[in-house]
Design a protein around this motif. Structure first.
Motif, PDB file in Angstrom:
ATOM      1  N   LEU A   1      17.356  31.077  28.520  1.00  0.00           N
ATOM      2  CA  LEU A   1      18.394  30.154  28.986  1.00  0.00           C
ATOM      3  C   LEU A   1      18.162  29.917  30.473  1.00  0.00           C
ATOM      4  O   LEU A   1      18.277  30.847  31.281  1.00  0.00           O
TER       5      LEU A   1
ATOM      6  N   THR B   1      19.659  28.170  33.560  1.00  0.00           N
ATOM      7  CA  THR B   1      20.830  27.432  34.054  1.00  0.00           C
ATOM      8  C   THR B   1      20.391  26.581  35.242  1.00  0.00           C
ATOM      9  O   THR B   1      19.522  26.987  36.016  1.00  0.00           O
TER      10      THR B   1
ATOM     11  N   ILE C   1      19.729  34.000  22.611  1.00  0.00           N
ATOM     12  CA  ILE C   1      19.193  34.127  23.986  1.00  0.00           C
ATOM     13  C   ILE C   1      18.852  35.593  24.303  1.00  0.00           C
ATOM     14  O   ILE C   1      19.675  36.479  24.099  1.00  0.00           O
TER      15      ILE C   1
ATOM     16  N   VAL D   1      18.021  35.207  30.666  1.00  0.00           N
ATOM     17  CA  VAL D   1      18.660  34.154  31.471  1.00  0.00           C
ATOM     18  C   VAL D   1      17.926  34.095  32.799  1.00  0.00           C
ATOM     19  O   VAL D   1      17.652  35.131  33.408  1.00  0.00           O
TER      20      VAL D   1
ATOM     21  N   HIS E   1      18.834  32.264  36.227  1.00  0.00           N
ATOM     22  CA  HIS E   1      20.050  31.609  36.700  1.00  0.00           C
ATOM     23  C   HIS E   1      19.825  30.857  38.015  1.00  0.00           C
ATOM     24  O   HIS E   1      19.931  31.417  39.102  1.00  0.00           O
TER      25      HIS E   1
ATOM     26  N   SER F   1      28.521  33.792  33.672  1.00  0.00           N
ATOM     27  CA  SER F   1      27.205  33.928  33.017  1.00  0.00           C
ATOM     28  C   SER F   1      26.852  35.398  32.808  1.00  0.00           C
ATOM     29  O   SER F   1      26.360  35.799  31.745  1.00  0.00           O
TER      30      SER F   1
ATOM     31  N   ALA G   1      26.634  37.384  29.159  1.00  0.00           N
ATOM     32  CA  ALA G   1      25.405  38.128  28.826  1.00  0.00           C
ATOM     33  C   ALA G   1      25.741  39.574  28.472  1.00  0.00           C
ATOM     34  O   ALA G   1      25.247  40.129  27.485  1.00  0.00           O
TER      35      ALA G   1
ATOM     36  N   PHE H   1      18.419  39.383  32.792  1.00  0.00           N
ATOM     37  CA  PHE H   1      19.159  38.359  33.548  1.00  0.00           C
ATOM     38  C   PHE H   1      18.500  38.287  34.921  1.00  0.00           C
ATOM     39  O   PHE H   1      18.618  39.224  35.717  1.00  0.00           O
TER      40      PHE H   1
END
Ligand code: NAD
Ligand code: TYD
Length: 371
Positions: free
Chosen positions: A8, A10, A87, A90, A92, A120, A124, A146
């Motif tokens: 993912l 962002t 997912i 991430v 970000h 976010s 997660a 992340f």
């Protein structure tokens, strides 16, 4: 080395995010998974920046690129994406990113950068609970990641000497950098408190294709092409450390694959320039490539009122990522600036697409003719 499958991204319709997606799908080693680009499309987000990627990777038998329009503050929507795409990673990027706008209107920065990052991280944390652990134990899967993208501006401002290292105390001085500092602390707190696998990178000023022309380099290039004044803040001697966007993204990818969770990596260009010297170099490049009159463009340089609280100097010590992950810069400033000017010259449609919208109205309202 981590194997990352469903990433993912962002803010993937913004400057660095769109370059990251392009880099990952077209150039990077070791990625054969899917990218889900979550972007609310503020004035700074442009789906056109990835139109070719969407056409190519969005129509494969096994689709590898998905675009989802939505807000990172919208918990239910972010949760739905974790489920829909399974997912496991991430990265970000989503943020309000411009210091001048943060001075004029800080609220959006707190919402997106602080609350959006919190949302976010929290989604997660919930999505990645280890189903084999007891509900109260709440341990978190460790085969996920992340990665939080941040800036060197969280460290404050340097005098004539010294460098920001990973252990430099945070000292943010603009609403933008304060909101990014808050988001960095939250990311690290989720790592320490909950065991969420988090990595963090703090990078210096980026430049390259698809950068929104409110930032110094594209603003200067476009104003030169349009015969407008070239506004230099204060005495023009503030210093920034410039890095080509693809080198930043290669560093981010190196951290995502091999970085240690719970740690920060500084990324920089080792390329410090006073603003006024940089503007003068741009005058030379643009006039050489366009045959516009050098003296006339240079004559458009206009010293304007300084930015309130303008940080004097940023400079990054990036020896940790070089030493530990083997990353280094690959694009010289000369080459990167030439590529950037070429890109803006070759993409009038992209420029028109952003100028016809909200950006134009905002610039006129706040800056009048200067924009
Ligand atoms: P940008 O402003 O070009 O793009 C930001 C993107 O985030 C846009 O596409 C926007 O639509 C999206 N976005 C904003 N709010 C959102 C929300 N609430 N929900 C979903 N999407 C949202 O920014 P950039 O220059 O590409 O910066 C990306 C990241 O890198 C930011 O976190 C920034 O702090 C960081 N960074 C930037 C630089 C730089 O020089 N540009 C340097 C270091 C770090
Ligand atoms: P900017 O691109 O806004 O990035 P940041 O503030 O995050 O470093 O600005 C880079 C430098 O250029 C900064 O010292 C402010 C200066 N600047 C100008 O002198 N004129 C301008 O029109 C802009 C946008 C920036």
């Amino acid at each position: 080395m981590r194997i990352l499958k469903n990433i993912l991204v962002t803010g993937g319709a913004g400057f660095i995010g769109c370059n990251f997606i392009r880099f990952l799908l077209e150039k990077a080693d070791g990625f054969s998974g899917r990218i889900i680009n979550l972007d609310v499309l503020t004035y700074a987000g442009n789906r056109m920046s990835l139109a070719d990627i969407e056409a190519k990777y969005g129509s494969m038998a096994q689709v590898r690129y998905f675009f989802e329009q939505g807000d990172i503050c919208d918990r239910a929507f972010v949760e739905s994406l974790f489920k829909k795409y399974d997912i496991d990673t991430v990265v970000h990027f989503a943020a309000e990113s411009h210091v001048d706008r943060s001075i004029l209107g800080p609220e959006a920065f707190i919402k997106t950068n602080v609350m959006g990052t919190f949302t976010s991280l929290d989604v997660a944390r919930n999505a990645w609970k280890d189903s084999s652990s007891s509900p109260e134990g709440g341990s978190i899967r460790q085969d996920v990641l992340f990665h939080h993208i941040s800036t060197d501006e969280v460290y404050g401002s340097l005098g004539e000497t010294g460098y920001f290292t990973e252990s430099t105390p945070y000292d943010p001085r603009s609403p933008y950098s304060a909101s990014k500092a808050g988001s960095d602390h939250l990311a690290m707190a989720y790592s320490h408190t909950y065991g969420l696998p988090v990595t963090l990178s703090n990078c210096s000023n980026n430049y390259g294709p698809y950068q929104f022309p409110e930032k110094l380099i594209p603003l200067m290039i476009l104003n030169m092409l349009e015969g407008k004044p070239l506004p230099v803040y204060g005495d023009g001697k503030n210093i920034r450390d410039w890095l080509y966007v693809e080198d930043h993204n290669a560093a981010v990818w190196a951290v995502m694959r091999n970085g240690t969770t719970g740690e920060t990596y500084n990324i920089g260009g080792e390329n410090e320039w006073e603003n006024i010297k940089l503007v003068n170099v741009l005058v030379d490049i643009v006039s050489a490539k366009t045959k516009l009159d050098t003296a006339k463009i240079r004559g458009a340089i206009t010293y304007v009122k300084d930015r309130p609280g303008h940080d004097r100097r940023y400079a990054i010590d990036c020896s940790k990522i070089k030493r530990e992950l083997g990353w280094k810069q690959t694009v010289s400033f000369e080459e990167g600036l030439a590529r950037t000017v070429d890109w803006y010259l070759a993409n009038p449609q992209w420029i028109e697409s952003i100028r016809s919208g909200e950006y134009r109205r905002w610039i006129e309202k706040n800056y009048g003719e200067r924009g």
